[in-house]
Design a protein around this motif. Structure first.
Motif, mmCIF file in Angstrom:
data_model
loop_
_atom_site.group_PDB
_atom_site.id
_atom_site.type_symbol
_atom_site.label_atom_id
_atom_site.label_comp_id
_atom_site.label_asym_id
_atom_site.label_seq_id
_atom_site.Cartn_x
_atom_site.Cartn_y
_atom_site.Cartn_z
ATOM 1 N N GLY A 85 0.808 -1.199 0.000
ATOM 2 C CA GLY A 85 0.000 0.000 0.000
ATOM 3 C C GLY A 85 0.840 1.246 0.000
ATOM 4 N N GLY A 86 1.970 1.205 0.762
ATOM 5 C CA GLY A 86 2.838 2.371 0.822
ATOM 6 C C GLY A 86 3.482 2.670 -0.511
ATOM 7 N N VAL A 87 3.881 1.617 -1.244
ATOM 8 C CA VAL A 87 4.488 1.827 -2.556
ATOM 9 C C VAL A 87 3.487 2.424 -3.519
ATOM 10 C CG1 VAL A 87 5.451 0.644 -4.549
ATOM 11 C CG2 VAL A 87 6.242 0.056 -2.267
ATOM 12 N N ALA A 88 2.240 1.865 -3.514
ATOM 13 C CA ALA A 88 1.211 2.400 -4.406
ATOM 14 C C ALA A 88 0.896 3.844 -4.071
ATOM 15 C CB ALA A 88 -0.052 1.540 -4.311
ATOM 16 N N ARG A 89 0.961 4.187 -2.765
ATOM 17 C CA ARG A 89 0.644 5.540 -2.367
ATOM 18 C C ARG A 89 1.745 6.506 -2.774
ATOM 19 N NH1 ARG A 89 -2.601 7.668 1.696
ATOM 20 N NH2 ARG A 89 -3.120 5.559 2.359
ATOM 21 N N SER A 90 2.996 6.117 -2.657
ATOM 22 C CA SER A 90 4.102 7.037 -2.872
ATOM 23 C C SER A 90 4.539 7.108 -4.333
ATOM 24 C CB SER A 90 5.294 6.625 -2.002
ATOM 25 O OG SER A 90 5.721 5.329 -2.348
ATOM 26 N N LEU A 91 4.268 6.067 -5.110
ATOM 27 C CA LEU A 91 4.731 6.045 -6.491
ATOM 28 C C LEU A 91 4.002 7.087 -7.334
ATOM 29 C CD1 LEU A 91 6.519 4.731 -8.626
ATOM 30 C CD2 LEU A 91 4.703 3.063 -9.027
ATOM 31 N N PHE A 92 2.668 7.172 -7.207
ATOM 32 C CA PHE A 92 1.872 8.120 -7.984
ATOM 33 C C PHE A 92 1.122 9.055 -7.049
ATOM 34 C CE2 PHE A 92 1.946 4.406 -10.941
ATOM 35 C CZ PHE A 92 2.672 5.007 -11.955
ATOM 36 N N GLU A 93 1.096 10.300 -7.414
ATOM 37 C CA GLU A 93 0.254 11.279 -6.751
ATOM 38 C C GLU A 93 -0.875 11.662 -7.704
ATOM 39 O OE1 GLU A 93 0.616 12.013 -3.675
ATOM 40 O OE2 GLU A 93 2.529 10.975 -3.396
ATOM 41 N N SER A 94 -1.716 12.590 -7.297
ATOM 42 C CA SER A 94 -2.808 13.035 -8.155
ATOM 43 C C SER A 94 -3.041 14.520 -7.946
ATOM 44 C CB SER A 94 -4.091 12.248 -7.865
ATOM 45 O OG SER A 94 -4.571 12.547 -6.565
ATOM 46 N N THR A 95 -3.677 15.122 -8.932
ATOM 47 C CA THR A 95 -4.017 16.538 -8.866
ATOM 48 C C THR A 95 -5.404 16.751 -9.431
ATOM 49 O OG1 THR A 95 -3.258 18.772 -9.447
ATOM 50 C CG2 THR A 95 -3.023 17.073 -11.126
ATOM 51 N N ALA A 96 -6.076 17.787 -8.952
ATOM 52 C CA ALA A 96 -7.437 18.075 -9.402
ATOM 53 C C ALA A 96 -7.446 18.560 -10.846
ATOM 54 C CB ALA A 96 -8.078 19.119 -8.484
ATOM 55 N N GLN A 101 6.353 12.169 -9.985
ATOM 56 C CA GLN A 101 7.489 13.068 -9.770
ATOM 57 C C GLN A 101 7.196 14.468 -10.334
ATOM 58 O OE1 GLN A 101 11.034 11.165 -11.289
ATOM 59 N NE2 GLN A 101 11.047 9.602 -9.671
ATOM 60 N N GLU A 102 6.037 14.998 -9.948
ATOM 61 C CA GLU A 102 5.561 16.335 -10.322
ATOM 62 C C GLU A 102 5.273 16.477 -11.819
ATOM 63 O OE1 GLU A 102 8.239 19.263 -8.867
ATOM 64 O OE2 GLU A 102 7.961 18.708 -6.761
ATOM 65 N N ARG A 103 5.192 15.373 -12.528
ATOM 66 C CA ARG A 103 4.874 15.401 -13.955
ATOM 67 C C ARG A 103 3.476 14.855 -14.157
ATOM 68 N NH1 ARG A 103 7.815 11.791 -18.707
ATOM 69 N NH2 ARG A 103 6.506 12.510 -20.441
ATOM 70 N N LYS A 104 2.622 15.621 -14.821
ATOM 71 C CA LYS A 104 1.251 15.205 -15.092
ATOM 72 C C LYS A 104 1.227 14.190 -16.245
ATOM 73 C CE LYS A 104 -0.719 19.594 -13.555
ATOM 74 N NZ LYS A 104 -1.553 20.763 -13.925
ATOM 75 N N LEU A 105 0.544 13.087 -16.028
ATOM 76 C CA LEU A 105 0.486 12.007 -17.005
ATOM 77 C C LEU A 105 -0.876 11.972 -17.696
ATOM 78 C CD1 LEU A 105 2.171 9.170 -14.899
ATOM 79 C CD2 LEU A 105 3.263 10.865 -16.384
ATOM 80 N N ASN A 106 -0.928 11.270 -18.807
ATOM 81 C CA ASN A 106 -2.173 11.090 -19.551
ATOM 82 C C ASN A 106 -2.959 9.912 -18.981
ATOM 83 O OD1 ASN A 106 -1.780 13.237 -21.376
ATOM 84 N ND2 ASN A 106 -0.463 11.957 -22.662
ATOM 85 N N HIS A 107 -3.259 10.015 -17.712
ATOM 86 C CA HIS A 107 -3.996 8.962 -17.014
ATOM 87 C C HIS A 107 -4.891 9.633 -15.983
ATOM 88 C CE1 HIS A 107 -4.506 4.730 -15.617
ATOM 89 N NE2 HIS A 107 -4.804 5.340 -14.475
ATOM 90 N N LEU A 108 -6.154 9.232 -15.959
ATOM 91 C CA LEU A 108 -7.129 9.822 -15.050
ATOM 92 C C LEU A 108 -7.473 8.858 -13.928
ATOM 93 C CD1 LEU A 108 -9.637 11.444 -17.567
ATOM 94 C CD2 LEU A 108 -7.778 12.583 -16.317
ATOM 95 N N TYR A 109 -7.854 9.435 -12.801
ATOM 96 C CA TYR A 109 -8.385 8.665 -11.678
ATOM 97 C C TYR A 109 -9.861 9.000 -11.489
ATOM 98 C CZ TYR A 109 -3.654 7.554 -9.968
ATOM 99 O OH TYR A 109 -2.376 7.086 -9.833
#
Length: 246
Positions: free
Chosen positions: A24-35, A167-175
């Protein structure tokens, strides 16, 4: 030997617990999200065949031309195929383009999306195969079925679209994201589904208790004495005498 076995079992339990927390910690820290601006997106149910539905998300990057058009009958018609939409529109078609996020945790590898029709109602659900009750993410009424008309889905309260960040880079993937932890959402979903229980996500299984081992004295005593059976009798036992022949 008994203490060694129990110590190994204890280490196994700690290892399982650590593995669950680490995952769970790896999944939490690997990707972040933004509005993201919700009005720039359309969450649609695309009709497939005679009865199936597919989830499609469209993003309006530039103001013009419009990537979709609302029809008078309540359906939505994608218009991005009428022009070169590079840099203007973005399509998110499958699990490579969208996934589930709950309580700040990326759950894309555990949950999958499906659109289920029940009567005149469409439900966008996030499903974990190990759970009885799915999570209701969005829904819509089915006015009519048209091969060229998509049904706009309304997300349930608490659910919003967010963008994956690495890593502060926005990806072409939505949550499809919710702020509450997934176990709480699963508990609520189970309470609304005929009282079915749920399995807490990520909880490690307790180790199986080892069988009791005999003590050293009992082992030594049992190994030194031959195994005999006592025959009950009420008198002298007559033995057969074999005469000795010369």
């Amino acid at each position: 030997m008994s203490r060694t076995y129990l110590r190994a079992a204890g280490l196994t339990a700690v290892g399982l617990l650590s593995a669950g927390l680490t995952q769970g910690g790896v999944a939490r820290s690997l990707f972040e999200s933004t509005a993201v601006p919700q009005e720039r997106f359309a969450v649609l149910a695309q009709p497939i065949g005679r009865s199936q539905w597919k989830l499609l998300v469209l993003e309006q990057i530039k103001a013009q031309p419009s990537c979709w058009t609302s029809r008078p009958d309540g359906l939505v018609e994608p218009s991005l195929n009428r022009f070169d939409f590079s840099g203007i529109c973005k399509r998110y078609l499958d699990s490579n383009g969208y996934s589930l996020r709950s309580g700040g945790q990326d759950l894309g590898t555990r949950f999958r999306f499906r659109i289920k029709q029940s009567g005149r109602l469409l439900k966008l659900e996030a499903l974990d195969p190990q759970q009885r009750a799915p999570l209701l993410v969005g829904q819509a009424a089915v006015a009519k079925r048209d091969a060229n008309g998509f049904i706009p889905l309304q997300l349930e309260p608490g659910w919003e679209l967010e963008r994956r960040v690495y890593q502060e880079r926005k990806l072409n993937h939505l949550y499809f994201a919710h702020q509450e932890p997934v176990n709480r959402l699963l508990a609520k979903a189970s309470s609304h589904s005929q009282g079915y229980g749920f399995r807490p996500w990520g909880a490690p299984k307790p180790p199986v208790a080892p069988p009791p081992l005999p003590s050293a004295n009992a082992t030594r005593t049992s190994s030194s004495r031959p195994s005999t059976k006592r025959i009950a009798s009420r008198g002298p036992i007559r033995l057969q005498v074999i005469p000795y022949g010369r």
